[in-house]
Design an enzyme around this catalytic site. Structure first.
Site, PDB file in Angstrom:
ATOM      1  N   HIS A  12       1.204  -1.178   0.219  1.00  0.00           N
ATOM      2  CA  HIS A  12       0.167  -0.012  -0.060  1.00  0.00           C
ATOM      3  C   HIS A  12       0.913   1.325   0.380  1.00  0.00           C
ATOM      4  CE1 HIS A  12      -3.714   2.221   1.637  1.00  0.00           C
ATOM      5  NE2 HIS A  12      -2.719   3.325   1.869  1.00  0.00           N
ATOM      6  N   HIS A  14       1.372   5.308  -1.461  1.00  0.00           N
ATOM      7  CA  HIS A  14       1.073   6.548  -2.806  1.00  0.00           C
ATOM      8  C   HIS A  14       2.684   7.124  -2.460  1.00  0.00           C
ATOM      9  CE1 HIS A  14      -2.717   6.675  -0.667  1.00  0.00           C
ATOM     10  NE2 HIS A  14      -2.168   5.472   0.261  1.00  0.00           N
ATOM     11  N   LEU A  15       2.793   7.270  -4.231  1.00  0.00           N
ATOM     12  CA  LEU A  15       3.742   7.782  -4.979  1.00  0.00           C
ATOM     13  C   LEU A  15       3.525   9.265  -5.496  1.00  0.00           C
ATOM     14  CD1 LEU A  15       5.558   4.887  -7.030  1.00  0.00           C
ATOM     15  CD2 LEU A  15       6.470   5.473  -4.519  1.00  0.00           C
ATOM     16  N   ARG A  16       2.077   9.466  -5.364  1.00  0.00           N
ATOM     17  CA  ARG A  16       2.068  10.813  -6.062  1.00  0.00           C
ATOM     18  C   ARG A  16       2.620  11.415  -7.450  1.00  0.00           C
ATOM     19  NH1 ARG A  16      -1.458  10.874  -1.216  1.00  0.00           N
ATOM     20  NH2 ARG A  16      -0.519  11.484  -0.345  1.00  0.00           N
ATOM     21  N   ASN A  40      -4.872   7.550  -6.048  1.00  0.00           N
ATOM     22  CA  ASN A  40      -5.959   8.413  -5.658  1.00  0.00           C
ATOM     23  C   ASN A  40      -5.466  10.058  -5.838  1.00  0.00           C
ATOM     24  OD1 ASN A  40      -4.028   7.870  -3.280  1.00  0.00           O
ATOM     25  ND2 ASN A  40      -5.093   9.154  -1.991  1.00  0.00           N
ATOM     26  N   LYS A  95      -8.961  -0.407  -5.705  1.00  0.00           N
ATOM     27  CA  LYS A  95      -9.074   0.521  -4.603  1.00  0.00           C
ATOM     28  C   LYS A  95     -10.076   1.024  -3.894  1.00  0.00           C
ATOM     29  CE  LYS A  95      -7.761   1.962  -0.570  1.00  0.00           C
ATOM     30  NZ  LYS A  95      -6.755   3.277  -0.148  1.00  0.00           N
ATOM     31  N   HIS A 134     -10.762   0.849   1.934  1.00  0.00           N
ATOM     32  CA  HIS A 134     -10.186   2.190   2.992  1.00  0.00           C
ATOM     33  C   HIS A 134     -11.888   1.851   3.681  1.00  0.00           C
ATOM     34  CE1 HIS A 134      -8.534   5.776   4.448  1.00  0.00           C
ATOM     35  NE2 HIS A 134      -9.869   5.791   5.381  1.00  0.00           N
ATOM     36  N   HIS A 168      -5.088  -1.185   5.689  1.00  0.00           N
ATOM     37  CA  HIS A 168      -4.394   0.185   6.973  1.00  0.00           C
ATOM     38  C   HIS A 168      -5.007   0.026   8.417  1.00  0.00           C
ATOM     39  CE1 HIS A 168      -6.676   2.803   5.060  1.00  0.00           C
ATOM     40  NE2 HIS A 168      -5.609   2.951   4.321  1.00  0.00           N
ATOM     41  N   ASP A 240       1.396   2.656   3.416  1.00  0.00           N
ATOM     42  CA  ASP A 240       0.313   3.306   3.374  1.00  0.00           C
ATOM     43  C   ASP A 240       1.427   4.899   3.701  1.00  0.00           C
ATOM     44  OD1 ASP A 240      -1.731   4.849   2.962  1.00  0.00           O
ATOM     45  OD2 ASP A 240      -2.660   5.161   5.348  1.00  0.00           O
ATOM     46  N   HIS A 244       2.969  14.318   1.883  1.00  0.00           N
ATOM     47  CA  HIS A 244       2.714  15.823   1.275  1.00  0.00           C
ATOM     48  C   HIS A 244       3.679  17.082   0.750  1.00  0.00           C
ATOM     49  CE1 HIS A 244      -1.160  14.418   1.622  1.00  0.00           C
ATOM     50  NE2 HIS A 244      -1.325  13.914   2.639  1.00  0.00           N
ATOM     51  N   ALA A 256      -3.401  14.697   5.617  1.00  0.00           N
ATOM     52  CA  ALA A 256      -2.905  13.458   6.412  1.00  0.00           C
ATOM     53  C   ALA A 256      -2.725  12.509   5.524  1.00  0.00           C
ATOM     54  CB  ALA A 256      -4.396  12.517   6.332  1.00  0.00           C
TER      55      ALA A 256
HETATM   56  C1  NCD Z   1      -3.437   8.675   2.267  1.00  0.00           C
HETATM   57  C2  NCD Z   1      -2.958  10.013   0.860  1.00  0.00           C
HETATM   58  O1  NCD Z   1      -2.116  11.192   1.370  1.00  0.00           O
HETATM   59  O2  NCD Z   1      -3.048   9.255  -0.114  1.00  0.00           O
HETATM   60  N1  NCD Z   1      -3.822   9.370   3.503  1.00  0.00           N
HETATM   61  C3  NCD Z   1      -3.240   9.272   4.736  1.00  0.00           C
HETATM   62  O3  NCD Z   1      -3.377   9.234   6.181  1.00  0.00           O
HETATM   63  N2  NCD Z   1      -3.301   7.494   4.934  1.00  0.00           N
HETATM   64  C4  NCD Z   1      -4.388   8.278   2.028  1.00  0.00           C
HETATM   65  C5  NCD Z   1      -4.640   7.491   2.175  1.00  0.00           C
HETATM   66  O4  NCD Z   1      -4.853   5.718   2.276  1.00  0.00           O
HETATM   67  O5  NCD Z   1      -5.849   7.364   3.097  1.00  0.00           O
HETATM   68 ZN    ZN Z   2      -3.142   5.303   1.597  1.00  0.00          ZN
END
Ligand code: NCD
Ligand code: ZN
Length: 335
Positions: A12, A14-16, A40, A95, A134, A168, A240, A244, A256
């Site tokens: 899980h 997030h690479l953006r 996302n 997802k 989620h 998560h 996860d 940011h 978050a």
């Molecule tokens: C994640 C995100 O920033 O994309 N944020 C997080 O707090 N985990 C999204 C997610 O997995 O809820």
């Molecule tokens: Zn996530």
């Protein structure tokens, strides 16, 4: 003390995109053999065209590392069998986000039950495409995951052949339902094995530990540790890691997400060693996921050593967990 991990996977991640991707992708691609990439973005990944071009950008940013991004689509209720059959070879799963529950999820689903999502879930089940969820309602923040348990149960009962991955998980209730349904699995992050709500907001507010789902109580953390450290066959590591820019974390209205990808393996080694479970780490960070997903990652060996590592204060514009602090294990080689 030394440790070798074979083909670690982050289930899980997030690479953006854009400039951020150039910072994040090499950090994961160097240490991990494969990762499930979250969809996302803005806009979310809902077409194969978007997915294929995002994967290409990831591989470019990942440099020449042996690393497979396992792509995911953002769940839409109008995906039909023909589309999913075509998508299947290109994806690791789909997802599902409740609408508005977390970062970039406004295009998510408003009502989650087997009747409302029947068409897409039936097709996914028939095609053996995992559903990644989620699992939070829009209730009181500490109750959201617990309230979602009934939804997981309803989906698991009505789609017994659908592989459902509770992403998560943060509560004892989620751990408890794992054993009740053959088709429920879970990812667990690093930070939820280490912190509770007290660490986030019990003293001075620590925005870099603020994430969704929010860290819960000690009892919950203990339940998570119990299944992670014993490498329960239905749980796997999913960081996860959710970067940011610093300006969005150290802000009035903090985004978050905890950024852990570059320190995850080292701190997992520290944690598993502390509890006398180092021999289970291989299963937690790779073998369980290989069995659950039916996927064999590219061969990669990550060599760790128990020697101090000072975590950088930032990676690009992103502040990692343990920024500027000393952790006990280092990665000494990868090949
Ligand atoms: C994640 C995100 O920033 O994309 N944020 C997080 O707090 N985990 C999204 C997610 O997995 O809820
Ligand atoms: Zn996530």
């Amino acid at each position: 003390m030394q440790l070798t991990i074979n083909s670690p996977m982050d289930m899980h991640l997030h690479l953006r995109d854009g400039d951020m991707l150039k910072t994040t992708a090499p950090l994961s691609s160097h240490y991990f053999a494969a990762a499930i990439i979250m969809p996302n973005l803005t806009p979310p990944i809902t077409s194969l065209k978007q997915l294929v071009s995002y994967k290409k950008r990831i591989l470019e940013a990942a440099k020449d590392e042996l690393f497979e991004p396992l792509m995911t689509l953002f769940f839409k209720n109008d995906y039909d069998y023909a589309f999913l059959e075509k998508a299947k070879p290109s994806i690791g799963g789909i997802k599902l986000y409740p609408a508005g529950i977390t970062t970039n999820s406004s295009a998510g689903v408003a009502t989650i039950d087997s009747q409302s999502l029947k068409k897409t879930l039936t097709a996914m089940s028939d095609l053996d495409i995992p559903l990644l969820v989620h699992g939070e309602t829009n209730g009181f923040v500490m109750d959201r995951e617990r309230e979602f348990v009934a939804i997981y149960e309803e989906l698991a009962q009505n789609f017994p052949n659908l592989k459902i991955i509770m992403e998560h998980i943060t509560t004892k209730d989620s751990v408890d339902i794992l054993n009740r349904y053959d088709n429920l699995y879970a990812t667990i992050t690093l930070h939820h094995l280490l912190i509770t709500l007290d660490d986030v907001a019990g003293g001075k507010l620590r925005p870099h530990l603020f994430c969704k789902p929010i860290a819960k109580t000690n009892k919950d953390k203990e339940a998570l540790l119990n299944v992670a450290l014993s490498a329960h066959p239905k749980v796997m590591f999913g960081s996860d890691s959710a970067p940011h820019p610093r300006s969005e974390k150290e802000a009035c209205g903090c985004a978050a997400g905890v950024f852990t990808a570059p320190i995850a393996l080292q701190v997992l080694a520290q944690l598993f060693e502390k509890h006398g479970n180092l021999n289970n780490l291989q299963s937690f960070v790779s073998d369980n996921a290989q069995l659950i997903y039916g996927y064999t990652p590219p061969p990669k060996k990550v060599f760790l050593e128990k020697k101090p590592f000072i975590v950088p204060k930032t990676y690009g514009d992103v502040v990692p967990m343990y920024a500027g602090q000393k952790i006990e294990w280092s990665i000494v080689d990868v090949n």
